[in-house]
Design an enzyme around this catalytic site. Structure first.
Site, PDB file in Angstrom:
ATOM      1  N   SER A  35      -4.308   2.843   4.544  1.00  0.00           N
ATOM      2  CA  SER A  35      -4.557   2.145   3.288  1.00  0.00           C
ATOM      3  C   SER A  35      -4.521   0.626   3.473  1.00  0.00           C
ATOM      4  CB  SER A  35      -3.531   2.574   2.240  1.00  0.00           C
ATOM      5  OG  SER A  35      -3.838   2.037   0.979  1.00  0.00           O
ATOM      6  N   LYS A  85       0.807  -1.218   0.000  1.00  0.00           N
ATOM      7  CA  LYS A  85       0.000   0.000   0.000  1.00  0.00           C
ATOM      8  C   LYS A  85       0.844   1.274   0.000  1.00  0.00           C
ATOM      9  CE  LYS A  85      -3.428  -0.793  -0.570  1.00  0.00           C
ATOM     10  NZ  LYS A  85      -3.958  -1.258  -1.892  1.00  0.00           N
ATOM     11  N   HIS A 124       7.485  -7.362  -2.187  1.00  0.00           N
ATOM     12  CA  HIS A 124       7.221  -6.652  -0.937  1.00  0.00           C
ATOM     13  C   HIS A 124       8.214  -7.102   0.138  1.00  0.00           C
ATOM     14  CE1 HIS A 124       3.651  -4.758  -2.374  1.00  0.00           C
ATOM     15  NE2 HIS A 124       2.873  -5.807  -2.328  1.00  0.00           N
TER      16      HIS A 124
END
Length: 292
Positions: A135, A53, A105
């Protein structure tokens, strides 16, 4: 609320996280860990790295358009990037032509060794912790393949404790910030891209080794703006089944703003977060804009 009490808030269809070296990761990633660690990078691979995010979709679109010289038709035909080292990891065919654009990630310490050995280029995008938290909270509410976030009050504590997928935000952004001292890392900030997209996209062009004219650059700025991407079915995940993402709860592309955390944090929550933040970020020169 204790972990045991909190279980009743989490629907059974939402999976729990696994762990690798103490870092919480999706179980799909944990199950493929030996394959991920054995991944063979190439010297001309470009690895997009982000905390969840933090503008992952945005930077993927920017890189894709830069690579395709702003050609919209090519961008619509080609996959944005390969879902490597991320949830539902794809198998990359050996015949895939270079240069490959990959994404992850993963925190810096869990990256497959071959990326360092091949001296690959890394493009990292960091977003301020408070907006990232907000988020991520809304994303976990709608995503059926992530743990349920619980209440807002609970999630703040979960996030601060680093008990979310891909580990603590604090260690993630600091780890990649330090990596740029010894490796080829372009470290960008979400807030800077929002404030001056043309300047930041120009940095991406230079990093990749592309020379595009001003007209093409302006075209890329326009087509990678939040409003355009939010209405692009190839980007907004509109075709993802509700069994994976229930966008009636929260859209995949929600606001894309800087400072939305002010609409969520109470004064007391903000004070507590700030105190914890100052302690965890005291050992770095890394600084973020919390508002514009």
């Amino acid at each position: 609320m204790s972990r045991e009490e909190g279980k009743e808030l989490k629907p059974e269809k939402h999976p729990e996280l696994g762990k690798v070296d103490g870092i919480p990761l999706p179980k799909t990633t944990c199950n493929e860990w030996s394959q991920i660690q054995g991944f063979q990078a190439r010297p001309d691979d470009l690895l997009i790295c982000t905390y969840p995010k933090a503008g992952t979709t945005w930077i993927q679109e920017i890189v894709d358009m830069v690579q395709q010289d702003g050609d919209l038709e090519k961008c619509q035909r080609a996959p944005l990037t390969l879902q490597i080292l991320a949830p539902r990891t794809s198998i990359i065919p050996k015949a895939m032509p270079s240069p490959r654009i990959l994404k992850t990630h993963l925190p810096v310490q869990l990256l497959p060794q071959s990326f360092w050995e091949q001296n690959c280029k890394f493009l990292y995008v960091a977003r301020n912790a408070k907006d990232c938290l907000v988020s991520y909270f809304h994303f976990q509410r709608m995503s059926k393949v992530n743990p349920h976030p619980g209440t807002w009050e609970e999630y703040i504590e979960t996030f601060m404790a680093g008990k979310v997928g891909w580990g603590p935000w604090y260690d993630h952004v600091k780890g990649w910030w330090k990596a740029k001292e010894t490796h080829c890392v372009l470290y960008l900030f979400y807030e800077d891209i929002k404030k001056d997209p043309k300047s930041e996209i120009r940095k991406v062009m230079q990093f990749i080794g592309k020379q595009l004219d001003e007209v093409t650059l302006d075209k890329i700025v326009h087509h990678t703006s939040f409003d355009i991407m939010k209405n692009n079915p190839l980007v907004n995940r509109a075709n993802v089944p509700m069994s994976i993402m229930d966008q009636s709860i929260s859209p995949f592309m929600r606001k894309g703003t800087v400072g939305d955390w002010k609409n969520h944090f109470t004064v007391a929550q903000n004070e507590r977060f700030n105190e914890d933040y100052q302690r965890k970020m005291a050992d770095t020169t890394l600084a973020f804009s919390m508002e514009m």
